[in-house]
Design an enzyme around this catalytic site. Sequence first.
Site, mmCIF file in Angstrom:
data_model
loop_
_atom_site.group_PDB
_atom_site.id
_atom_site.type_symbol
_atom_site.label_atom_id
_atom_site.label_comp_id
_atom_site.label_asym_id
_atom_site.label_seq_id
_atom_site.Cartn_x
_atom_site.Cartn_y
_atom_site.Cartn_z
ATOM 1 C CB CYS A 80 16.488 9.262 12.986
ATOM 2 S SG CYS A 80 16.889 7.598 12.439
ATOM 3 C CB CYS A 194 11.191 6.079 7.646
ATOM 4 S SG CYS A 194 12.832 6.555 7.041
HETATM 5 N N1 DGL Z 1 15.301 8.559 8.579
HETATM 6 C C1 DGL Z 1 15.446 7.432 9.414
HETATM 7 C C2 DGL Z 1 14.174 7.087 10.158
HETATM 8 O O1 DGL Z 1 13.362 7.952 10.416
HETATM 9 C C3 DGL Z 1 16.119 6.166 8.960
HETATM 10 C C4 DGL Z 1 16.812 6.005 7.678
HETATM 11 C C5 DGL Z 1 17.902 4.942 7.734
HETATM 12 O O2 DGL Z 1 17.633 3.756 7.576
HETATM 13 O O3 DGL Z 1 19.031 5.360 7.952
HETATM 14 O O4 DGL Z 1 13.942 5.974 10.519
#
Ligand code: DGL
Length: 272
Positions: A80, A194
């Site tokens: 993430c 993301c």
């Molecule tokens: N998948 C996450 C990232 O790589 C974030 C998604 C969220 O906002 O929870 O930033």
Amino acid sequence: MSLSPPNSNPRILVFDSGVGGLSVAQEIQQKLPFAPLVYASDNAFFPYGTKGELELIARVDAVFHALIARYPVDIIVVACNTASTLALPHIRNHFSQPTVGVVPAIKPAAAQTKSNVIGLLATPATVARTYTHNLIKEHAANTEVISVGSSELVQLAEQKLRGEKITSERLKPILQPFFDHPRGHEMDTLILACTHFPLMRDELKEQFPAQVSLIDSGEAIARRVVSLLGERQYAEQEPEHLVVFTKASPAVEALQPQLFQFGIHKLDILEV
Ligand code: DGL
């Protein structure tokens, strides 16, 4: 910092706020098909991209303590960008497992652009992070970086994995700032910063001219995991993957068929 005894198969924790980390899990599975994964989604606190920094560090701390206490793992992958660009030092200071984080692929994007105009598509939090600004200063000081933060796009990726079709009409307004930017037409590289976004690579690709190549950090993360394992080899047996959510919900049930496609058949709820 050491992995578990050489006779056992090292278990890898892949963590995200939602389903985005599956894009990273997939890259790891390609390189390490026999590695058992614990995929953890903090769906109770999803989305991370709209949360304040202090509350997010406190949350990540609580979730990791609960996860590591329940599931012994050998390597941590913070799949993430929103959590990694903020909480990686905290996680490394508090847990003994080797930890790999995912950060925006600004360095490779700046190295590959020919037009010197790149796009950065991330959550609003990642776009605003000091960490991200420092990456830009360090690796893309002479490059035009057009940054767009969207939490809605994260929601769309979640919906796609629950089986919904994501239409062009829903994507266009989110991506419009790239086209409105005075140098937007020169952009030749778009960073998917993301982990949710590579899950919509095909839909996103369609929205941009052919000259724009989409890049993310998934493969680099998988390579880093492989290098952490060093000489260790996995026994050639079907791995048992587990998915953990921090809250039961109808959305979790709707996701199950997709999780099977990632080879994940066991599901657990760990309320945090
Ligand atoms: N998948 C996450 C990232 O790589 C974030 C998604 C969220 O906002 O929870 O930033």
